[in-house]
Design an enzyme around this catalytic site. Structure first.
Site, PDB file in Angstrom:
ATOM      1  N   CYS A   1     -24.336  22.733  -0.515  1.00  0.00           N
ATOM      2  CA  CYS A   1     -23.347  22.056   0.329  1.00  0.00           C
ATOM      3  C   CYS A   1     -21.940  22.595   0.082  1.00  0.00           C
ATOM      4  O   CYS A   1     -21.260  22.178  -0.856  1.00  0.00           O
ATOM      5  CB  CYS A   1     -23.394  20.548   0.085  1.00  0.00           C
ATOM      6  SG  CYS A   1     -22.259  19.641   1.144  1.00  0.00           S
TER       7      CYS A   1
ATOM      8  N   CYS B   1     -19.225  19.965   0.360  1.00  0.00           N
ATOM      9  CA  CYS B   1     -19.091  19.087  -0.817  1.00  0.00           C
ATOM     10  C   CYS B   1     -18.442  19.830  -1.988  1.00  0.00           C
ATOM     11  O   CYS B   1     -17.609  19.285  -2.692  1.00  0.00           O
ATOM     12  CB  CYS B   1     -20.453  18.597  -1.313  1.00  0.00           C
ATOM     13  SG  CYS B   1     -21.629  18.160  -0.062  1.00  0.00           S
ATOM     14  N   ASP B   2     -18.869  21.064  -2.224  1.00  0.00           N
ATOM     15  CA  ASP B   2     -18.563  21.715  -3.496  1.00  0.00           C
ATOM     16  C   ASP B   2     -17.632  22.922  -3.416  1.00  0.00           C
ATOM     17  O   ASP B   2     -17.219  23.455  -4.442  1.00  0.00           O
ATOM     18  CB  ASP B   2     -19.875  22.151  -4.175  1.00  0.00           C
ATOM     19  CG  ASP B   2     -20.751  20.944  -4.504  1.00  0.00           C
ATOM     20  OD1 ASP B   2     -20.189  19.860  -4.756  1.00  0.00           O
ATOM     21  OD2 ASP B   2     -21.989  21.075  -4.506  1.00  0.00           O
TER      22      ASP B   2
END
Ligand code: NAP
Length: 307
Positions: free
Chosen positions: A132, A135-136
């Site tokens: 992701c 997300c990261d």
């Protein structure tokens, strides 16, 4: 017979539970092998509204679970192995041999990111291996990273990651992208993305250090091996919706995603929310939103049946 059974405990399932519980439907939530869903495999979540400083994925799921419980949601551990959808009394067969019956079912079983299946990759998930970028990505500012895949997801992830770093290696196993031309062209034109064609990852380094330090690669045409140094590995080789138990019982597309119109499936009284019916957005907040919609639709359906 239950009024509402919700399958799945990610943001979609738990938001559906919160709304159904507050409508006094006393939902029963079936919690499978990955309680909390995909967010429990990530660390800081910085894009879920309401948390100025971000929140850890597992903690977010824990508070969502408790919030739904506060209004009367009940939880049962189990895996649905098969279903027999019959409007009025939908049957769910669990792995412990029991069968549950419900007037409405909300399927929120999510999707699972595909991984290559290497042992080193599996051990380093959450420690430099992720699926992701949204997300990261921000954790890898100015660091060398790699993206694996040749579809639209890989293009999107690689392009998104150029916000944070100009040292991106895109690794694809063939000599042409599967992605749409427009996305592929953007990647080809980026001077921040270096493409390795005909290349597969043989090993993620370094399991001993418990962090990602590099990759061992192989060119599938020449057989030549090489190593690159990276800090983060972004897998973008597709997702699999978790819909096996529902095959043949409900309309799905050719990839196995449930076809839903505002969460309503083709089966009366069966609704779908979150990633199991969404191949496009796949965000916690969109999943939560569709969970809310599914609960409202279930409530309306029950009302129309005088239940
Ligand atoms: P996808 O189209 O199935 O592409 C997966 C890619 O990963 C392919 O290039 C495939 O290689 C590669 N791959 C699969 N298994 C692999 C393995 N074990 N090792 C190495 N490489 C592997 O999946 P996706 O990119 O997630 O897209 C899914 C759907 O969502 C598509 O319909 C896509 O168009 C859509 N989508 C659209 C957008 C957008 O329009 N903005 C964004 C994301 C996704 P091969 O090419 O060799 O098979």
């Amino acid at each position: 017979m239950e009024k509402v059974i919700i399958l799945g405990t990610g943001p979609a399932g738990l938001t559906a539970a919160l709304y159904a519980a507050r409508a006094d439907l006393k939902p029963l939530v079936i919690e499978g092998i990955e309680p909390g869903g995909q967010l429990t495999t990530t660390t800081d979540v910085e894009n879920y509204p309401g948390f100025v400083d971000g929140i850890m994925g597992p903690e977010l799921m824990d508070v969502m679970r408790k919030q739904a419980e506060r209004f009367g949601t009940r939880y049962q551990t189990g895996m649905v192995e098969s279903v027999d959808f019959k409007p009025g009394a939908h049957k769910l067969n669990l792995d412990d041999g029991t069968t549950l019956e419900a007037a409405t079912v909300i399927i929120a079983t999510g999707a699972s990111a595909k991984y290559m299946g290497l042992e080193s990759e599996q051990k380093l998930i959450g420690r430099g291996v992720t699926s992701c970028a949204t997300c990261d990505g921000a954790f890898y500012r100015n660091m060398p990273i790699a993206v694996v895949g040749g579809g639209d997801s890989a293009m999107e992830e690689a392009l998104f990651l150029t916000r944070f770093t100009s040292d991106i290696t895109l690794i694809h196993r063939r000599d042409e992208f599967r992605a749409s031309k427009i996305m592929a062209d953007r990647v080809l034109q980026s001077d921040k993305i270096n493409i390795l064609w005909d290349t597969v990852v043989e090993d993620v380094l370094d399991v001993e250090k418990n962090e990602v330090t590099g990759l061992r690669l192989k060119n599938v045409k020449t057989g030549e091996q090489s190593e690159i140094e990276i800090k983060g590995l972004f897998m973008a080789i597709g997702h699999n919706p978790n819909t096996n138990p529902f095959k043949g019982q409900i309309d799905m597309d050719d990839k196995g995603y449930i076809i839903a119109d505002n969460t309503k499936t083709n089966v009366e009284g069966v609704f779908a929310a979150g990633d199991v019916q969404d191949a496009v957005y796949r965000q916690a907040v969109t999943a939560a939103g569709s969970g809310c919609m599914a609960a409202l639709e279930a409530e309306r359906y029950l009302e129309s049946k005088g239940q």
